[in-house]
Design an enzyme around this catalytic site. Structure first.
Site, short mmCIF file in Angstrom:
data_model
loop_
_atom_site.label_atom_id
_atom_site.label_comp_id
_atom_site.label_asym_id
_atom_site.label_seq_id
_atom_site.Cartn_x
_atom_site.Cartn_y
_atom_site.Cartn_z
N VAL A 152 -5.13 0.11 3.07
CA VAL A 152 -5.20 -1.35 2.96
C VAL A 152 -6.46 -1.73 2.17
CG1 VAL A 152 -5.55 -3.49 4.27
CG2 VAL A 152 -3.87 -1.79 5.05
N GLU A 201 0.83 -1.22 0.00
CA GLU A 201 0.00 0.00 0.00
C GLU A 201 0.86 1.26 0.00
OE1 GLU A 201 -1.27 1.73 3.49
OE2 GLU A 201 -0.69 0.10 4.82
N ASP A 251 -11.17 -1.01 5.79
CA ASP A 251 -10.30 -2.20 5.69
C ASP A 251 -11.10 -3.46 6.05
OD1 ASP A 251 -8.29 -0.39 5.20
OD2 ASP A 251 -7.12 -0.85 6.99
N ASP A 276 -16.84 4.89 14.12
CA ASP A 276 -15.87 4.92 13.04
C ASP A 276 -15.31 3.52 12.82
OD1 ASP A 276 -13.63 5.22 11.39
OD2 ASP A 276 -12.87 6.98 12.43
N SER A 320 -13.10 1.30 10.03
CA SER A 320 -12.30 1.38 8.81
C SER A 320 -12.88 0.51 7.71
CB SER A 320 -10.87 0.91 9.09
OG SER A 320 -10.13 0.86 7.89
N LYS A 378 -5.64 10.66 0.50
CA LYS A 378 -5.67 9.33 1.09
C LYS A 378 -6.89 8.63 0.51
CE LYS A 378 -6.58 7.00 5.53
NZ LYS A 378 -6.62 7.15 7.00
N LYS A 415 -4.22 -1.88 14.37
CA LYS A 415 -3.44 -0.86 15.09
C LYS A 415 -3.97 -0.70 16.52
CE LYS A 415 -3.81 2.15 11.78
NZ LYS A 415 -3.97 1.60 10.44
N1 PSU Z 1 -0.45 0.53 8.94
C1 PSU Z 1 0.60 1.28 9.26
N2 PSU Z 1 0.54 2.61 8.99
C2 PSU Z 1 -0.53 3.16 8.33
C3 PSU Z 1 -1.64 2.34 7.97
C4 PSU Z 1 -1.54 1.02 8.31
O1 PSU Z 1 1.59 0.78 9.82
O2 PSU Z 1 -0.52 4.35 8.04
C5 PSU Z 1 -2.83 2.87 7.18
C6 PSU Z 1 -3.35 1.78 6.23
O3 PSU Z 1 -3.31 2.29 4.94
C7 PSU Z 1 -4.76 1.52 6.70
C8 PSU Z 1 -5.16 2.88 7.21
O4 PSU Z 1 -5.59 1.06 5.66
O5 PSU Z 1 -3.97 3.28 7.93
C9 PSU Z 1 -6.41 2.85 8.04
O6 PSU Z 1 -6.96 4.11 8.04
P1 PSU Z 1 -8.49 4.35 8.47
O7 PSU Z 1 -8.52 4.02 9.93
O8 PSU Z 1 -8.74 5.82 8.20
O9 PSU Z 1 -9.31 3.42 7.65
MN MN Z 2 -12.11 5.62 9.76
#
Ligand code: PSU
Ligand code: MN
Length: 300
Positions: A107, A26, A141, A137, A139, A87, A158
């Site tokens: 992702v 990614e 993903d 919220d 994701s 993004k 995470k």
């Molecule tokens: N893993 C990491 N660093 C990141 C991400 C994942 O070590 O920056 C990113 C990935 O691209 C993942 C995104 O899809 O954070 C999730 O963001 P959100 O919570 O806004 O969906």
């Molecule tokens: Mn989100």
């Protein structure tokens, strides 16, 4: 694959012709997840890690109205500069393509694009999931893993997330969670969330065998969760204190939506004096290596 909206990089085209295994990577982690200038270095190191294990990297991003599967080094450098760039999660794909905007893929967007290009393995750091508390919220993903037949190698969700809720979400949607040499799911910054995986695997062949059955029987996403390298892991208690503070700050400043994850990651990086960045780099490289081995095992 739709050629109006997709383009293969030259090395990916060659890998295809030669029947070599591919691993998709990614670009959000490059453009938004890691600080400059180490982000570009890590992007190259991840590609090298994939090659060292006998597979070919396909780093994905949106450029000039197309999803590029396999950015060149010059293109990757543009993503690392991070200027005039969006993004891109799945809902952003039509907007970014129609407007010919440059877009780094999450992702979710990477998994979606990989599936369209016939690539079965993606490597990343931590996946997104269910965020803690209100406002609600989740994701993208997660739902994308529920609909695309792709294996994602990651260090778990995470730790900024509600890990228990994220683990439940994966179960509800039939996404097997495998542990790489472990019985409990890692939590990105630390080796264990305390939450069980569905099965422990110790080799790439074992992971590939399970994925093959999953897909043959109509299953979609599957996670291989790898604990972060022990020398770098951050203790949960220390991290929790930092996260509490960062989340309160995000709420006061009204940071939400797509900006929340990058905000929290950068705060953790500041407050740990860069320790979280060293950890993030180490686990990204480790995951890239393991993904390449699994991609090879899937071809065998
Ligand atoms: N893993 C990491 N660093 C990141 C991400 C994942 O070590 O920056 C990113 C990935 O691209 C993942 C995104 O899809 O954070 C999730 O963001 P959100 O919570 O806004 O969906
Ligand atoms: Mn989100």
């Amino acid at each position: 694959m739709n050629t109006e909206y997709f383009r293969l990089g030259p090395h990916v085209e060659a890998a295809r012709a030669g029947g070599q295994p591919l691993v998709a990577l990614e670009t959000v982690v490059v453009s938004f997840g890691l600080p400059r200038p180490i982000n570009l270095q890590v992007a190259h190191e991840m590609e090298d890690a994939v090659r060292a294990e006998g597979a070919v990297p396909a780093t994905i991003g949106l450029l000039e109205g197309r999803v590029v599967i396999g950015l060149t080094p010059a293109e990757l450098a543009e993503f690392a500069r991070g200027e005039n760039l969006r993004k891109v999660s799945r809902r952003d794909i039509p907007v970014a393509l129609a407007r010919k905007e440059k877009g780094a893929t999450t992702v979710a967007a990477t998994v979606w694009a990989a599936a369209r290009a016939g690539i079965r393995v993606v490597a990343t750091g931590g996946i997104g999931g269910v965020h803690r508390g209100a406002p609600f919220d989740v994701s993208n993903d997660l739902p994308t893993l529920a609909t695309e037949p792709v294996l994602v190698v990651c260090a778990g969700p995470k730790a900024i997330l509600d890990l228990r809720a994220t683990r439940e979400w994966l179960e509800t949607h039939g996404i097997p969670v495998l542990g790489w040499g472990i019985e409990t799911m890692p939590a990105f910054y630390s080796a264990s969330s305390g939450l069980p995986v569905d099965a422990r695997v110790d080799t790439a062949e074992e992971a590939a065998a399970i994925a093959r059955v999953h897909w043959t029987l109509g299953g979609k996403g599957i996670l291989v969760t790898v604990p972060p390298p022990a020398d770098f892991a951050l203790p949960m208690e220390r991290l929790e204190a930092i996260l509490e503070e960062a989340m309160a700050e995000a709420e006061r400043a009204g940071v939400q939506g797509w900006a929340l994850t990058p905000f929290l990651l950068s705060r953790v990086a500041e407050r740990t004096g860069g320790e979280s960045v060293a950890l993030n780099r180490a686990l990204l490289l480790e995951n890239a290596r393991i993904a390449a081995r699994i991609a090879r095992a899937l071809e065998a």
